[in-house]
Motif scaffolding. Structure first.
Motif, PDB file in Angstrom:
ATOM      1  N   VAL A  20      -8.098   0.945   1.313  1.00 58.15           N
ATOM      2  CA  VAL A  20      -7.682   1.200   2.696  1.00 58.15           C
ATOM      3  C   VAL A  20      -8.800   0.797   3.665  1.00 58.15           C
ATOM      4  N   HIS A  30       2.445   1.675  -3.436  1.00 56.93           N
ATOM      5  CA  HIS A  30       1.452   2.111  -4.417  1.00 56.93           C
ATOM      6  C   HIS A  30       1.169   3.606  -4.265  1.00 56.93           C
ATOM      7  N   THR A  31       1.052   4.054  -3.031  1.00 56.12           N
ATOM      8  CA  THR A  31       0.769   5.464  -2.775  1.00 56.12           C
ATOM      9  C   THR A  31       1.918   6.344  -3.263  1.00 56.12           C
ATOM     10  N   LYS A  32       3.130   5.927  -2.976  1.00 51.61           N
ATOM     11  CA  LYS A  32       4.301   6.733  -3.332  1.00 51.61           C
ATOM     12  C   LYS A  32       4.646   6.690  -4.814  1.00 51.61           C
ATOM     13  N   VAL A  80      -0.082   6.417  -7.213  1.00 54.61           N
ATOM     14  CA  VAL A  80      -0.979   7.519  -6.858  1.00 54.61           C
ATOM     15  C   VAL A  80      -0.273   8.856  -7.041  1.00 54.61           C
ATOM     16  N   GLN A 118      -7.436   7.558  -8.739  1.00 51.23           N
ATOM     17  CA  GLN A 118      -6.454   6.787  -7.980  1.00 51.23           C
ATOM     18  C   GLN A 118      -6.653   6.966  -6.479  1.00 51.23           C
ATOM     19  N   ILE A 119      -6.936   8.188  -6.054  1.00 49.01           N
ATOM     20  CA  ILE A 119      -7.176   8.449  -4.634  1.00 49.01           C
ATOM     21  C   ILE A 119      -8.428   7.711  -4.174  1.00 49.01           C
ATOM     22  N   LEU A 130      -7.662   4.096  -3.877  1.00 52.70           N
ATOM     23  CA  LEU A 130      -6.831   3.875  -2.699  1.00 52.70           C
ATOM     24  C   LEU A 130      -7.662   3.905  -1.423  1.00 52.70           C
ATOM     25  N   LEU A 144       0.825  -1.208   0.000  1.00 57.48           N
ATOM     26  CA  LEU A 144       0.000   0.000   0.000  1.00 57.48           C
ATOM     27  C   LEU A 144       0.862   1.262   0.000  1.00 57.48           C
ATOM     28  N   GLU A 145       1.902   1.252   0.807  1.00 58.50           N
ATOM     29  CA  GLU A 145       2.813   2.396   0.865  1.00 58.50           C
ATOM     30  C   GLU A 145       3.488   2.630  -0.486  1.00 58.50           C
TER      31      GLU A 145
END
Length: 116
Positions: A112, A87-89, A92, A104-105, A108, A84-85
């Motif tokens: 979550v 993917h976010t960095k 996203v 994307q947000i 996410l 998850l981290e």
């Protein structure tokens, strides 16, 4: 068609990709080291699950089994947060930079919510 499998579709707004997330690839491909670490962690979890199976077959004490189940859940959650981290960095952040991050947000946030 083969080329599209290697391209990131994280920022693709089409419903086709939204309904077939298993066919999507990360925006920034995982390094060999990242893959190795994740696979090794998953193999450890697999070993833990097999150990729990043996505990049940051997009619072990319930609390001991529950403790091991808790350890497996924690290990899987740690792996999930790591992915998850990343993917976010990567995915996203890139979508936001390119001006189409809202989907994307939202995606996410939806995933979550599954991590309780």
């Amino acid at each position: 068609m083969e080329e599209s499998k290697n391209q990131c579709t994280c920022a693709d707004n089409s419903l086709e990709h939204a309904n077939h997330s298993e066919e999507r690839a990360p925006l920034v491909p995982r390094t060999s080291d990242e893959k190795r670490k994740i696979v090794n962690r998953l193999k450890r979890v697999e070993g833990q699950v097999r150990g729990i199976e043996r505990m049940v077959e051997d009619d072990r004490y319930c609390v001991d089994i529950l403790i091991q189940l808790s350890a497996v859940q924690a290990a899987l959650q740690k792996i999930g947060f790591s992915i998850l981290e990343r993917h976010t960095k990567t995915c996203v952040a890139k979508a936001i930079e390119e001006g189409h991050g809202e989907e994307q947000i939202n995606e996410l946030l939806k995933v979550v919510k599954q991590f309780k």
